[in-house]
Write a protein that holds these residues in place. Sequence first.
Motif, PDB file in Angstrom:
ATOM      1  N   ASN A 347       0.811  -1.219   0.000  1.00 39.88           N
ATOM      2  CA  ASN A 347       0.000   0.000   0.000  1.00 39.88           C
ATOM      3  C   ASN A 347       0.844   1.268   0.000  1.00 39.88           C
ATOM      4  OD1 ASN A 347       0.977  -0.217   2.611  1.00 39.88           O
ATOM      5  ND2 ASN A 347      -0.944   0.372   3.600  1.00 39.88           N
ATOM      6  N   ASP A 349       2.697   4.281  -1.618  1.00 41.36           N
ATOM      7  CA  ASP A 349       2.630   5.008  -2.883  1.00 41.36           C
ATOM      8  C   ASP A 349       4.033   5.478  -3.251  1.00 41.36           C
ATOM      9  OD1 ASP A 349       1.831   6.335  -5.147  1.00 41.36           O
ATOM     10  OD2 ASP A 349       0.720   7.904  -4.131  1.00 41.36           O
ATOM     11  N   ASP A 356       0.443   4.103   7.253  1.00 39.94           N
ATOM     12  CA  ASP A 356       0.006   3.148   6.224  1.00 39.94           C
ATOM     13  C   ASP A 356       0.674   1.792   6.433  1.00 39.94           C
ATOM     14  OD1 ASP A 356      -1.600   5.069   5.054  1.00 39.94           O
ATOM     15  OD2 ASP A 356      -0.076   5.671   3.590  1.00 39.94           O
TER      16      ASP A 356
END
Length: 377
Positions: A347, A349, A356
């Motif tokens: 997950n 980016d 996260d």
Amino acid sequence: MTEITTKSKIEIINTIKLLLYKENPGVFEKLNFDDDEIFLEPLLFAYFNSKSYNLYLREAVEEVLQGYFLKKDTIKKKHSFNRNNIAYIPQVGYFKKGKNHPYESILIEDNFELVKEIHPTQERCFVESYLGHIVNQNPIHNSVWKEHYRELFKAINIIKKNLPNFYAELTFANKKIYLHDNSKILNFTSVETLGMLYFYVIKKNNLIYFIEELIHQGSHNYLYYVLHHKTDYFKIDVENLVMRDFTKQQWDYRTIYGAFHGLFTVTQRVNCFDKLLTQNVFSGREKHELLGRLTDQFSRFRTGLELLDFDKIYTEKGIAFYTGLDSKCNSILKKHSKLTDEFDLSNRDIDFKYEDFCKLNPYEKFLKKDENNYYQF
């Protein structure tokens, strides 16, 4: 390496002195010509790199330097106000428009200054970008120094105590740090403001984040000195040639020079993270985050440089530098290879974000294993 970077620094200082003499020869009568630190002021780099855009009058450079003058005089601020109507005068302080006395002082701890408001010559360096594309050339950002300066200086002190060799490189090439609140402005340095570091900060508990970014961005500035004479390392114009044209990886928008910077900064992080883990500097959530950030480096290693035709790209010295970095990074990552099976970073980016990471890698699960000394290296 020290001999190379020292020689580069001397050449850069002499270049700034020459540019300053051509721009405003009278200013040398007011300065200590032998104090090299004056001529490493990041705003001097920002000023001279702004000249090509015809943005500033020659009087502006005198405003930048007046805090270094041997004889103090009335502070001039006309060309120094930023979009917040704050004038940052190095070595003096921060002035509001219409006021003759600074409302904020200069904040320095150890070898670093925390910049509270940027100078207008720096503003054009700020852009919002995504995957190599600029999406906003005039973004809003606000200084958040008050909320985070103590934790930033704590991170610097941890580096100083536990990573003395890297700390020497950090202080060699970096002088000032600016903290702001826009996460769409990716953390950066620029040779056009050499010596400055720019970090976004949007959460609390940023100690490990600061350590990574000091290593990451601070190493960019150090590499500018190492590669000051690019023709010693590269046979082609690596600053303007794009990776995808040589590797056929269509996603790779980076220049070859940018990709090389990537290898250097990944190797620096991997090496420093390994030392911090080996010395057991951190425990609990800080260790959890550090392991996550180390795991993040696996996907950032060997992303294209290894596909290049070395004989066409590098000189003999360049090949030696590249292979040394590649070998060192690979060796340390192998030591920690089990982390790639332990942690899920699917997950992530562009930037690693601990909140996260925790969604897919619960802290409680890590803690149980760590209590049994699973994460000992």
